[in-house]
Design an enzyme around this catalytic site. Sequence first.
Site, mmCIF file in Angstrom:
data_model
loop_
_atom_site.group_PDB
_atom_site.id
_atom_site.type_symbol
_atom_site.label_atom_id
_atom_site.label_comp_id
_atom_site.label_asym_id
_atom_site.label_seq_id
_atom_site.Cartn_x
_atom_site.Cartn_y
_atom_site.Cartn_z
ATOM 1 N N TRP A 151 0.855 -1.184 0.000
ATOM 2 C CA TRP A 151 0.000 0.000 0.000
ATOM 3 C C TRP A 151 0.885 1.226 0.000
ATOM 4 O O TRP A 151 1.849 1.329 0.776
ATOM 5 C CB TRP A 151 -0.900 -0.042 1.233
ATOM 6 C CG TRP A 151 -1.803 1.143 1.423
ATOM 7 C CD1 TRP A 151 -2.559 1.763 0.465
ATOM 8 C CD2 TRP A 151 -2.055 1.842 2.639
ATOM 9 N NE1 TRP A 151 -3.265 2.801 1.026
ATOM 10 C CE2 TRP A 151 -2.981 2.877 2.356
ATOM 11 C CE3 TRP A 151 -1.599 1.699 3.954
ATOM 12 C CZ2 TRP A 151 -3.452 3.744 3.320
ATOM 13 C CZ3 TRP A 151 -2.067 2.575 4.921
ATOM 14 C CH2 TRP A 151 -2.987 3.588 4.607
ATOM 15 N N ASP A 232 -0.806 -5.956 8.867
ATOM 16 C CA ASP A 232 -1.761 -4.887 8.584
ATOM 17 C C ASP A 232 -3.050 -5.575 8.112
ATOM 18 O O ASP A 232 -3.106 -6.107 7.009
ATOM 19 C CB ASP A 232 -1.225 -3.944 7.499
ATOM 20 C CG ASP A 232 -2.149 -2.749 7.272
ATOM 21 O OD1 ASP A 232 -1.809 -1.865 6.473
ATOM 22 O OD2 ASP A 232 -3.240 -2.693 7.902
ATOM 23 N N LYS A 268 -13.186 -0.997 5.796
ATOM 24 C CA LYS A 268 -13.823 -1.729 4.696
ATOM 25 C C LYS A 268 -14.820 -2.757 5.185
ATOM 26 O O LYS A 268 -15.933 -2.831 4.680
ATOM 27 C CB LYS A 268 -12.757 -2.471 3.859
ATOM 28 C CG LYS A 268 -12.008 -1.604 2.888
ATOM 29 C CD LYS A 268 -10.852 -0.898 3.533
ATOM 30 C CE LYS A 268 -9.929 -0.294 2.518
ATOM 31 N NZ LYS A 268 -8.990 0.632 3.170
#
Lengths: 458, 420
Positions: A151, A232, A268
């Site tokens: 990311w 993560d 999310k």
Amino acid sequence: MIISRFLRRGISTSTSPTRRRSWWDHVTPALKDPINAVTDAFLADPCPYKINLGVGAYRDDEGKPVVLQCVREAEGKIGATNFLESTSTAISSKLVEESAKLIYGEDSDVIKERRFAGIPALSGTGACRIFAEFQKRFYPDSTIYFPDPTWSNHRNIWGDAHVPGRTFHYYHPDSKGLNFVALMDDVKNAPDGSFFLLHPCAHNPTGVDPTDEQWQEISSLFKVKNHFPFFDVAYQGFASGDVERDAQAIRIFLEDGHSIGCAQSFAKNLGLYGHRVGCLSILCNDKIQAVAIKSQLKQISNTMYGSPPIHGISLVSKILSNPDIKALWLKEVKVMATRIQRMRATLREALERLRSPLNWQHITNQVGMFCFSGLTRAEVDQLAKEFHIYMTHDGRISMAGVTTKNVDYVARAIHEVTASDRDTKILHNIGAYKVNTDICSTSLGTNKTRARGMNLAL
Amino acid sequence: MEPTRIHSNGDSLFQDITFAPDIPVYATTAAYNKDPCPNKLHLGIGVYRTEEGKCHTLNVVKQVEQTLANDLSADKEYLPITGMPEFNKLSAKLMFGSGSPAIKESRVVTVQCVSGCLSLRVGAEFLAKHYHQHVVYLPEPTYGNHPNLISAAGLTLKTYRYYDPKTLLLDFQGLLEDLGSALTGAIVLFHACGHNPTGVDPTCQQWEQIRQLVRQRGLLPFFDSAYQGLVSGNLDDDAQSIRMFGCDGGECFVAQSYSKNMGLYGERIGSLSIVCKTADVARRVESQLKLIIRPLYSNPPIHGAAIVTAILKDRDLYQKWTNELKAMRDRLVQVRRQLYDSLCNKGTPGDWSHIIKQLGMYSFTGLNKDQVDFLTREYHIYMSSDGRINIGGLSSKAVPYFADAIHDAVISSLPSSTLA
């Protein structure tokens, strides 16, 4: 009022700094964040059938953002903001407890023995940043290994915490899958006791995840090397539709006795993007150490924002701790994940129906919100310019932006922009060359160099 | 702090970590919570309470939250990195005034941050990255978290004289001397109004002198505004110090919090504004702020911003808010007066007029650490060891008890010869 009269008389010009230059003349315009730049470009486009496949936010099949029903139910129960320090502390503790149960498993030893230190955080970013600052504080000379790619904000987070970043091999551009051999080499060659950032499921941006067997091997090697794994966790539930399944990597590491760290995001999987709710936890030897580590984490978070907003924390805490609402959530996250999986299959089928000779298997092999399409920068730009389809320049597609209504158009557009790649493949077939996956050139004078797996058949 | 060693297999990498020291205000709260005494008072933490001692959610906030909860059309998408645009515009207007030339000329960049604390941190990080001078002067004393927030960004701290422990009011001469000899270009932190922890604010004339000195010396002012509306009861008046700097053509930073004046403590809603010389500079500064914010928290939370925006943009809601704010402020003034009168009536030794001269949520009582410990031990009254009390935590019913306690603490600490 004396004060207003005073201002009406005007400020003394003898001390007016009007002639002085700005303190910030030397400040240059910052480069735009790549993901936000995509959104900006999309918003600026007046085309009525434009499509945003840039930002990783779930959309329903109408292309609309979704507020989950479980969230609405939780909102109905938590009522209006009522800040009371003791309640706020209790809610925060509840959030940490429930988040830890979710990721480590309700029946795991670390939960039963309370061997974790956790604090609420400003979503995944905030959790990663606090960990990065914590890592810097207690291992000031350490570095962090990121998967290549990762990311885009990971480097900024650890960079701003002054922890240098390195990379380890992860994505294999030829196969569009995992470069497992190189990954293991890098883990082996890293100095003992290195810090690694891992994506436990639905890797962002590639969608490529190790298998369970591969995770087991990675975990074993980590044990030998005494590396610190920091996970993560941004898509638990979003990858397979099953929150337990998506935590497998972490459960494997736990089985092997690692003391890991986790940054959890509820942006999310609970659709709480704008509420910025997450959790940072670090596993410890025992309860006492957990209290000590938590005190240090809190001290770090107090140099930033104290605690995340109570509304978001209350929502997540309510959803995870209320059995009925949690059951509803688990159904809803499965619906979201299933839609994404269906769109992957549909997009791949659409490309195959167009008789694209290129291999689009990776669309369904990859997992979660994102597909690393393999499209080049030029092709991505062409998609935006000619077809008003927006994605990040590395070719990452947010599958959440694909709907049953637009999938055929997306497929046609991708088919169009990859025309030159198709031509290259056809020419190669004519020339009957065995293609080297790094350099691709033909006797007809077409030179192309790209690191893309074509899986070209002879 | 020594780095922890690499451990052999199986041990935590953080095996040797020691407990971080307790943060005083939270330690006080923890001690208060444990205390079973029914008369206990918590005057330690800066949270406004009602007359009944309950936490206070403003009625206008409840109303707005209900509306937000009922709005099925609203989504929970990410905000831009710099936050809710309407929130930013309205917050800037609230701070600098609707007629502000700096706003009209697009010279103000305002970004939503996660409470006043993070506004300060983001501002400090920007200064550490882009400003040539890395020294920040803090008033002595200041809010307990200021040194942590600012030094975490890598800036160096110094102090300037602010509070005079003899008069229990402003040490204006000391302030002017220290700022007069400050390093050129240094950053100076000011509390816009309702100074925490002392409640001591410069007068308007004094602010003008400070402004002239700051501009003469080329110092960069950084305001922390956490009590707008709670000091005078008037939002515009409480912003005057900032507006003086904001409209003199110069540059300044302002960190703003809605924790106290809208009771949105837990929602962590605030903003950072930077007044720049030109619109072009402001645009570039905004772009650089995004690079600082993204690795901290990516983008700010929606809920608090949605509440504030709804209140600031609607005339009726705004009016309701200002009415409630004035009522809160009037209660603070009334409690101060009541405490002062009680101490005077008791003949408690000392001059207690500072209690009514100090402004806002806090009063620096002048009690020393021993006296504070006495209050806790004998009367179950919890407050900061520096003698600060949160007037907002004191109800008028509890004032007599508190006055008795102060009286007893003062008398007990007098040398025995004076008691004879």
